[in-house]
Scaffold this active site. Structure first.
Site, PDB file in Angstrom:
ATOM      1  N   ASN A 182     -11.295 115.962   2.318  1.00 35.99           N
ATOM      2  CA  ASN A 182     -11.209 114.564   2.789  1.00 35.99           C
ATOM      3  C   ASN A 182     -11.962 114.498   4.110  1.00 35.99           C
ATOM      4  O   ASN A 182     -12.475 115.513   4.612  1.00 35.99           O
ATOM      5  CB  ASN A 182      -9.739 114.127   2.926  1.00 35.99           C
ATOM      6  CG  ASN A 182      -9.615 112.624   3.147  1.00 35.99           C
ATOM      7  OD1 ASN A 182     -10.188 111.836   2.402  1.00 35.99           O
ATOM      8  ND2 ASN A 182      -8.897 112.214   4.177  1.00 35.99           N
ATOM      9  N   LYS A 183     -12.014 113.324   4.672  1.00 40.20           N
ATOM     10  CA  LYS A 183     -12.784 113.087   5.898  1.00 40.20           C
ATOM     11  C   LYS A 183     -12.519 114.151   6.955  1.00 40.20           C
ATOM     12  O   LYS A 183     -11.367 114.555   7.154  1.00 40.20           O
ATOM     13  CB  LYS A 183     -12.439 111.683   6.412  1.00 40.20           C
ATOM     14  CG  LYS A 183     -13.095 111.253   7.691  1.00 40.20           C
ATOM     15  CD  LYS A 183     -14.602 111.371   7.656  1.00 40.20           C
ATOM     16  CE  LYS A 183     -15.258 110.592   6.541  1.00 40.20           C
ATOM     17  NZ  LYS A 183     -16.705 110.966   6.348  1.00 40.20           N
ATOM     18  N   ARG A 241     -24.441 111.233  -2.427  1.00 36.17           N
ATOM     19  CA  ARG A 241     -23.415 111.893  -1.587  1.00 36.17           C
ATOM     20  C   ARG A 241     -22.775 113.012  -2.423  1.00 36.17           C
ATOM     21  O   ARG A 241     -22.333 112.765  -3.550  1.00 36.17           O
ATOM     22  CB  ARG A 241     -22.359 110.878  -1.110  1.00 36.17           C
ATOM     23  CG  ARG A 241     -22.978 109.789  -0.221  1.00 36.17           C
ATOM     24  CD  ARG A 241     -21.933 109.035   0.566  1.00 36.17           C
ATOM     25  NE  ARG A 241     -21.339 109.850   1.617  1.00 36.17           N
ATOM     26  CZ  ARG A 241     -20.247 109.492   2.294  1.00 36.17           C
ATOM     27  NH1 ARG A 241     -19.620 108.368   1.998  1.00 36.17           N
ATOM     28  NH2 ARG A 241     -19.770 110.265   3.255  1.00 36.17           N
ATOM     29  N   ASP A 248     -11.464 113.116  -1.287  1.00 36.51           N
ATOM     30  CA  ASP A 248     -12.795 113.006  -1.903  1.00 36.51           C
ATOM     31  C   ASP A 248     -12.953 113.936  -3.094  1.00 36.51           C
ATOM     32  O   ASP A 248     -13.748 113.686  -3.990  1.00 36.51           O
ATOM     33  CB  ASP A 248     -13.891 113.274  -0.872  1.00 36.51           C
ATOM     34  CG  ASP A 248     -14.056 112.057   0.008  1.00 36.51           C
ATOM     35  OD1 ASP A 248     -13.265 111.897   0.953  1.00 36.51           O
ATOM     36  OD2 ASP A 248     -14.949 111.243  -0.293  1.00 36.51           O
ATOM     37  N   GLN A 273     -14.338 105.150  10.814  1.00 37.23           N
ATOM     38  CA  GLN A 273     -13.813 104.390   9.663  1.00 37.23           C
ATOM     39  C   GLN A 273     -12.375 103.926   9.921  1.00 37.23           C
ATOM     40  O   GLN A 273     -11.958 102.882   9.432  1.00 37.23           O
ATOM     41  CB  GLN A 273     -13.857 105.250   8.385  1.00 37.23           C
ATOM     42  CG  GLN A 273     -15.240 105.482   7.813  1.00 37.23           C
ATOM     43  CD  GLN A 273     -15.865 106.749   8.335  1.00 37.23           C
ATOM     44  OE1 GLN A 273     -15.581 107.195   9.437  1.00 37.23           O
ATOM     45  NE2 GLN A 273     -16.754 107.338   7.559  1.00 37.23           N
TER      46      GLN A 273
HETATM   47  O1  MRU Z   1     -17.496 109.157   4.489  1.00 35.13           O
HETATM   48  P1  MRU Z   1     -16.541 108.213   3.830  1.00 35.13           P
HETATM   49  O2  MRU Z   1     -16.199 107.028   4.658  1.00 35.13           O
HETATM   50  O3  MRU Z   1     -16.988 107.855   2.430  1.00 35.13           O
HETATM   51  O4  MRU Z   1     -15.206 109.067   3.670  1.00 35.13           O
HETATM   52  C1  MRU Z   1     -14.110 108.485   3.015  1.00 35.13           C
HETATM   53  C2  MRU Z   1     -12.912 109.339   2.993  1.00 35.13           C
HETATM   54  O5  MRU Z   1     -12.908 110.477   3.421  1.00 35.13           O
HETATM   55  C3  MRU Z   1     -11.697 108.778   2.296  1.00 35.13           C
HETATM   56  O6  MRU Z   1     -10.519 109.230   2.897  1.00 35.13           O
HETATM   57  C4  MRU Z   1     -11.699 109.222   0.831  1.00 35.13           C
HETATM   58  O7  MRU Z   1     -12.938 108.946   0.237  1.00 35.13           O
HETATM   59  C5  MRU Z   1     -10.621 108.591   0.053  1.00 35.13           C
HETATM   60  S1  MRU Z   1     -10.917 106.852  -0.229  1.00 35.13           S
HETATM   61  C6  MRU Z   1      -9.658 106.284  -1.189  1.00 35.13           C
END
Ligand code: MRU
Length: 338
Positions: A236-237, A81, A226, A185
């Protein structure tokens, strides 16, 4: 009780399979780094810190076999990723540790480093949580997006760690969890995680945040991250930036909660953050189980970047950074390096 997202059990890595939550609680036992790589890619384990921790244990699984296998595992895991910088940070830490030990001590050293990364993240989240809780009023309503909880970290959580710490400090906290299209999520993980912990949580669709904000029902938005660039721009997401723009419009504080392992000092701004694009099928899939037709063109970026100017504060395990972020970030990271 919330099961641990990541644990080392009798010589293998046990991951809570987050794809099957909340309908069933299942675990995956990883014997090889390839199992861990697939688990990361397919989101059985997800969330930036958790990805880094799982990858570090993944290298340990190969370190048992030998040095070249462990090095190959680092290269393989790095391809899973692209956005969460914690992955590359953890792999770099493990690689550096490998260079300090002879072949005979390799496995113990790598496993020890993975366990240290895991424990430091959990402990750091407790400090981060306390720092963030101090910013919240005694009675507060918080919006969060995606899952930045115990499931996404070594434990306690970042954004949700603040909620837990505020509750533990005697504050009354209500959480609105955005469902987080397309993979939900927020709906599948955040609501489940918080309800297990007895925290008052209401699920809303991503598109409802403006209504919540305009109705005066929110005191803060808190999200994870992220990757945070040197100027504070934050990936972030996907959907996070929308809430940040709205929060700015409605005068609601927008907090980013992240450990120092999420900062990428090498990038001057968020423009340079690599954004993962995932399969169109994640968007194509309908709630009914069917699929939208193949001729629909679909764009599916997994993350967006929220500009630093939209962020009220960045909350870390070493303290709260206020704007302008560049100086605060540089100073915290350089203190970390000494
Ligand atoms: O695609 P994901 O579920 O890995 O995305 C996660 C996020 O965007 C979280 O908000 C981020 O990783 C912070 S986790 C403490």
């Amino acid at each position: 009780m919330l099961p641990p997202a990541i644990s080392w059990v009798e010589g293998h890595l046990r991951l809570l399979d987050q794809r099957s939550l909340p309908t069933s609680v299942e675990f995956i036992d990883c014997e090889r780094a390839e199992d861990v790589a697939v688990a990361i890619k397919t989101l059985a384990v997800r969330g930036a810190p958790a990805i880094g921790i799982a990858a570090a244990y993944g290298v340990a699984l190969e370190a048992r076999t030998g040095r070249s296998q462990a090095v190959a595992a680092c290269d393989r895991l790095a391809l899973t990723r692209p956005t969460a910088v914690n992955l590359f940070w953890a792999l770099r830490r493990v690689r550096e540790r490998m260079e300090t030990v002879p072949d005979s001590g390799l496995f113990d050293a790598v496993l020890g480093e993975a366990a240290a990364i895991h424990e430091e993240d959990r402990e750091g989240n407790i400090s981060l949580g306390r720092a963030g809780a101090d910013l919240l009023p005694d009675d507060c309503r918080v919006l969060t997006h995606c899952n930045a909880g115990a499931l996404a970290t070594g434990g306690h959580g970042t954004a949700l760690g603040i909620v837990r710490s505020a509750r533990d400090a005697g504050k009354r906290v209500k959480v609105y969890a955005c469902e987080t299209r397309p993979l939900l999520q927020g709906a599948r993980l955040t609501v489940w995680e918080l309800v297990q912990d007895g925290i008052d949580t209401t699920l809303v669709c991503d598109s409802m945040s403006a209504s919540l904000m305009s109705s005066g029902r929110l005191d803060a938005v808190i999200v994870g991250a992220d990757r945070i660039a040197a100027n504070g721009d934050t990936a972030n997401k996907i959907g996070t930036c929308t809430h940040a723009v709205l929060a700015s419009h409605f005068g609601i504080p927008f907090y980013v909660a992240a450990p120092l392992s999420t900062f990428d000092r090498s990038l001057t701004s968020g423009d340079a953050i690599p954004i993962e694009e995932r399969s169109a099928d994640e968007v194509r899939r309908l709630p009914s189980g069917g699929m939208l037709p193949d001729y629909y063109s679909i764009w599916n970026p997994a993350f967006d970047v929220t500009g630093a100017s939209l962020i009220t504060a960045i909350i870390t395990e070493k303290g709260v950074i206020l704007p302008p972020f560049g100086e605060g970030i540089a100073s915290l990271l350089s203190r970390q390096e000494v």
